[in-house]
Design a protein around this motif. Structure first.
Motif, PDB file in Angstrom:
ATOM      1  N   ILE A  26      13.190   0.095  22.056  1.00  0.00           N
ATOM      2  CA  ILE A  26      13.154   0.959  23.233  1.00  0.00           C
ATOM      3  C   ILE A  26      13.824   2.272  22.844  1.00  0.00           C
ATOM      4  CG2 ILE A  26      13.890   1.267  25.630  1.00  0.00           C
ATOM      5  CD1 ILE A  26      14.211  -1.817  25.749  1.00  0.00           C
ATOM      6  N   THR A  27      13.133   3.370  23.065  1.00  0.00           N
ATOM      7  CA  THR A  27      13.724   4.677  22.775  1.00  0.00           C
ATOM      8  C   THR A  27      14.215   5.291  24.078  1.00  0.00           C
ATOM      9  OG1 THR A  27      12.116   4.963  20.982  1.00  0.00           O
ATOM     10  CG2 THR A  27      13.372   6.902  21.636  1.00  0.00           C
ATOM     11  N   TYR A  28      15.449   5.748  24.033  1.00  0.00           N
ATOM     12  CA  TYR A  28      16.074   6.329  25.225  1.00  0.00           C
ATOM     13  C   TYR A  28      16.370   7.797  24.940  1.00  0.00           C
ATOM     14  CZ  TYR A  28      19.481   7.070  28.984  1.00  0.00           C
ATOM     15  OH  TYR A  28      20.163   7.552  30.078  1.00  0.00           O
ATOM     16  N   PHE A  29      15.607   8.674  25.577  1.00  0.00           N
ATOM     17  CA  PHE A  29      15.800  10.116  25.426  1.00  0.00           C
ATOM     18  C   PHE A  29      16.683  10.627  26.560  1.00  0.00           C
ATOM     19  CE2 PHE A  29      11.786   9.589  23.124  1.00  0.00           C
ATOM     20  CZ  PHE A  29      11.962  10.413  22.029  1.00  0.00           C
ATOM     21  N   SER A  30      17.661  11.452  26.196  1.00  0.00           N
ATOM     22  CA  SER A  30      18.498  12.043  27.244  1.00  0.00           C
ATOM     23  C   SER A  30      19.108  13.348  26.757  1.00  0.00           C
ATOM     24  CB  SER A  30      19.612  11.087  27.674  1.00  0.00           C
ATOM     25  OG  SER A  30      20.610  10.974  26.680  1.00  0.00           O
ATOM     26  N   ASP A  31      19.560  14.131  27.711  1.00  0.00           N
ATOM     27  CA  ASP A  31      20.349  15.328  27.445  1.00  0.00           C
ATOM     28  C   ASP A  31      21.786  14.989  27.808  1.00  0.00           C
ATOM     29  OD1 ASP A  31      21.778  17.898  28.115  1.00  0.00           O
ATOM     30  OD2 ASP A  31      19.851  18.765  27.517  1.00  0.00           O
ATOM     31  N   LEU A  32      22.726  15.326  26.940  1.00  0.00           N
ATOM     32  CA  LEU A  32      24.112  14.903  27.120  1.00  0.00           C
ATOM     33  C   LEU A  32      24.728  15.446  28.411  1.00  0.00           C
ATOM     34  CD1 LEU A  32      25.764  13.100  25.213  1.00  0.00           C
ATOM     35  CD2 LEU A  32      26.972  15.145  24.470  1.00  0.00           C
ATOM     36  N   LEU A  33      24.238  16.570  28.914  1.00  0.00           N
ATOM     37  CA  LEU A  33      24.820  17.206  30.091  1.00  0.00           C
ATOM     38  C   LEU A  33      24.125  16.810  31.395  1.00  0.00           C
ATOM     39  CD1 LEU A  33      25.353  20.820  28.670  1.00  0.00           C
ATOM     40  CD2 LEU A  33      27.041  18.976  28.862  1.00  0.00           C
ATOM     41  N   CYS A  34      23.222  15.844  31.322  1.00  0.00           N
ATOM     42  CA  CYS A  34      22.432  15.451  32.489  1.00  0.00           C
ATOM     43  C   CYS A  34      23.155  14.386  33.314  1.00  0.00           C
ATOM     44  CB  CYS A  34      21.069  14.936  32.022  1.00  0.00           C
ATOM     45  SG  CYS A  34      20.072  14.203  33.335  1.00  0.00           S
ATOM     46  N   ILE A  35      23.371  14.635  34.585  1.00  0.00           N
ATOM     47  CA  ILE A  35      24.064  13.695  35.457  1.00  0.00           C
ATOM     48  C   ILE A  35      23.280  12.404  35.621  1.00  0.00           C
ATOM     49  CG2 ILE A  35      23.085  14.817  37.512  1.00  0.00           C
ATOM     50  CD1 ILE A  35      26.473  12.963  37.273  1.00  0.00           C
ATOM     51  N   TYR A  36      21.958  12.479  35.647  1.00  0.00           N
ATOM     52  CA  TYR A  36      21.157  11.261  35.789  1.00  0.00           C
ATOM     53  C   TYR A  36      21.260  10.390  34.537  1.00  0.00           C
ATOM     54  CZ  TYR A  36      19.115  13.275  40.005  1.00  0.00           C
ATOM     55  OH  TYR A  36      18.941  13.800  41.258  1.00  0.00           O
ATOM     56  N   ALA A  37      21.365  11.019  33.379  1.00  0.00           N
ATOM     57  CA  ALA A  37      21.554  10.252  32.143  1.00  0.00           C
ATOM     58  C   ALA A  37      22.932   9.610  32.124  1.00  0.00           C
ATOM     59  CB  ALA A  37      21.365  11.155  30.928  1.00  0.00           C
ATOM     60  N   TYR A  38      23.921  10.325  32.632  1.00  0.00           N
ATOM     61  CA  TYR A  38      25.263   9.741  32.728  1.00  0.00           C
ATOM     62  C   TYR A  38      25.241   8.520  33.636  1.00  0.00           C
ATOM     63  CZ  TYR A  38      30.336   9.497  33.436  1.00  0.00           C
ATOM     64  OH  TYR A  38      31.644   9.074  33.490  1.00  0.00           O
ATOM     65  N   ALA A  39      24.541   8.622  34.747  1.00  0.00           N
ATOM     66  CA  ALA A  39      24.429   7.497  35.670  1.00  0.00           C
ATOM     67  C   ALA A  39      23.693   6.325  35.037  1.00  0.00           C
ATOM     68  CB  ALA A  39      23.712   7.934  36.940  1.00  0.00           C
ATOM     69  N   SER A  40      22.769   6.603  34.129  1.00  0.00           N
ATOM     70  CA  SER A  40      21.962   5.551  33.511  1.00  0.00           C
ATOM     71  C   SER A  40      22.698   4.769  32.436  1.00  0.00           C
ATOM     72  CB  SER A  40      20.684   6.143  32.905  1.00  0.00           C
ATOM     73  OG  SER A  40      19.702   6.321  33.907  1.00  0.00           O
ATOM     74  N   GLU A  41      23.869   5.217  32.035  1.00  0.00           N
ATOM     75  CA  GLU A  41      24.602   4.474  31.016  1.00  0.00           C
ATOM     76  C   GLU A  41      24.851   3.031  31.451  1.00  0.00           C
ATOM     77  OE1 GLU A  41      25.282   5.113  27.998  1.00  0.00           O
ATOM     78  OE2 GLU A  41      24.874   7.255  27.886  1.00  0.00           O
ATOM     79  N   ILE A  42      25.096   2.826  32.736  1.00  0.00           N
ATOM     80  CA  ILE A  42      25.336   1.466  33.219  1.00  0.00           C
ATOM     81  C   ILE A  42      24.069   0.618  33.095  1.00  0.00           C
ATOM     82  CG2 ILE A  42      24.773   1.891  35.656  1.00  0.00           C
ATOM     83  CD1 ILE A  42      27.172   0.075  36.356  1.00  0.00           C
ATOM     84  N   ARG A  43      22.901   1.257  33.204  1.00  0.00           N
ATOM     85  CA  ARG A  43      21.641   0.516  33.060  1.00  0.00           C
ATOM     86  C   ARG A  43      21.433   0.094  31.612  1.00  0.00           C
ATOM     87  NH1 ARG A  43      19.109   5.252  36.730  1.00  0.00           N
ATOM     88  NH2 ARG A  43      19.829   4.448  38.733  1.00  0.00           N
ATOM     89  N   LEU A  44      21.805   0.954  30.686  1.00  0.00           N
ATOM     90  CA  LEU A  44      21.729   0.582  29.278  1.00  0.00           C
ATOM     91  C   LEU A  44      22.658  -0.592  28.984  1.00  0.00           C
ATOM     92  CD1 LEU A  44      21.707   4.093  27.566  1.00  0.00           C
ATOM     93  CD2 LEU A  44      19.807   2.492  27.687  1.00  0.00           C
ATOM     94  N   ALA A  45      23.848  -0.538  29.545  1.00  0.00           N
ATOM     95  CA  ALA A  45      24.816  -1.623  29.331  1.00  0.00           C
ATOM     96  C   ALA A  45      24.298  -2.936  29.905  1.00  0.00           C
ATOM     97  CB  ALA A  45      26.156  -1.259  29.947  1.00  0.00           C
ATOM     98  N   LYS A  46      23.667  -2.866  31.073  1.00  0.00           N
ATOM     99  CA  LYS A  46      23.134  -4.075  31.702  1.00  0.00           C
ATOM    100  C   LYS A  46      21.963  -4.642  30.900  1.00  0.00           C
ATOM    101  CE  LYS A  46      24.490  -3.415  36.534  1.00  0.00           C
ATOM    102  NZ  LYS A  46      24.003  -3.223  37.924  1.00  0.00           N
ATOM    103  N   LEU A  47      21.132  -3.761  30.346  1.00  0.00           N
ATOM    104  CA  LEU A  47      20.028  -4.229  29.509  1.00  0.00           C
ATOM    105  C   LEU A  47      20.564  -4.975  28.289  1.00  0.00           C
ATOM    106  CD1 LEU A  47      17.373  -1.355  29.343  1.00  0.00           C
ATOM    107  CD2 LEU A  47      17.103  -3.619  30.376  1.00  0.00           C
ATOM    108  N   ALA A  48      21.573  -4.394  27.656  1.00  0.00           N
ATOM    109  CA  ALA A  48      22.172  -5.033  26.486  1.00  0.00           C
ATOM    110  C   ALA A  48      22.780  -6.379  26.858  1.00  0.00           C
ATOM    111  CB  ALA A  48      23.229  -4.123  25.878  1.00  0.00           C
ATOM    112  N   GLU A  49      23.423  -6.436  28.019  1.00  0.00           N
ATOM    113  CA  GLU A  49      24.042  -7.681  28.476  1.00  0.00           C
ATOM    114  C   GLU A  49      22.983  -8.747  28.761  1.00  0.00           C
ATOM    115  OE1 GLU A  49      26.595  -9.204  32.358  1.00  0.00           O
ATOM    116  OE2 GLU A  49      26.694  -7.094  31.765  1.00  0.00           O
TER     117      GLU A  49
END
Length: 222
Positions: free
Chosen positions: A9-32
């Motif tokens: 799965i490729t995850y594209f994001s911009d480091l300064l994007c608030i929506y990408a910051y919010a999505s970090e928890i989704r990445l963590a949940k996927l890994a879990e």
């Protein structure tokens, strides 16, 4: 592709994007949820390449920097797990996401995936929660050192040009795969993309179905 190989799965994001910051928890949940059955590759796309043009000029009729800062706070309010400093975009205005993206690609090349992911999270947290200007080189280095990254090795990759090439590769891949913005999940062969503020259940449903389709004992319905 081997049925036993991790689902890429490729995850594209911009480091300064608030929506990408919010999505970090989704990445963590996927890994879990899936562990070694999936492999997420973090890559960068560009949304905040020139913040003066995007915010200072682009938001001129909507309150400029203050209006955008209010917008980010409104978005953050919808995610109870986020803490976002009031100073970002009001008092602390990173000039460009290109600079931290370049530094992080250098970390990836020099130090490996684990340090790259650690540093990415550290820089993102530092901007959103501590209002640190992560477009500045000294700030990047300070955060990375505190996270245990070999900053000297990373800087060598900037000096020799390979970090620039790696970042160009990310941006070109984002363009080739028609990534619309940050964040975007791209599934194998670019057949499926999930862009923007997509809920975890939708992401999880796509991942689960793709994993099921790769199981030779299960019928493929997608």
């Amino acid at each position: 592709m081997s049925a036993h190989a991790p689902l890429p799965i490729t995850y594209f994001s911009d480091l300064l994007c608030i929506y990408a910051y919010a999505s970090e928890i989704r990445l963590a949940k996927l890994a879990e949820a899936h562990g070694a059955r999936i492999r997420v590759q973090r890559r960068f796309c560009v949304t905040f390449g020139d913040t003066e043009a995007k915010i200072g000029e682009g938001w001129k009729d909507k309150g400029g920097w203050e209006g955008f800062a209010d917008h980010v706070q409104e978005v953050a309010a919808g995610f109870p797990h986020l803490e976002v400093a009031q100073a970002i975009w009001r008092d602390v205005r990173p000039a460009s996401s290109h600079a931290p993206h370049l530094f992080l690609k250098a970390v990836e090349l020099a130090c490996g995936r684990e340090d790259y992911e650690t540093a990415t999270l550290a820089l993102r947290d530092a901007f959103f929660t501590e209002a640190r200007d992560i477009s500045r080189g000294e700030v990047q280095r300070s955060i990375a050192r505190a996270a245990g990254v070999d900053v000297g090795a990373a800087e060598a990759r900037i000096e020799d040009g390979t970090a620039f090439a790696a970042l160009a590769g990310d941006y070109e891949a984002a363009e080739a795969q028609k990534v619309q913005g940050s964040p975007t999940f791209v599934f194998p062969e670019g057949r499926q993309k999930l862009y923007g503020n997509v809920g975890f259940r939708i992401i999880e449903a796509n991942v689960a179905e793709l994993l099921r389709a790769r199981d030779p004992d299960e019928p493929a319905w997608c």
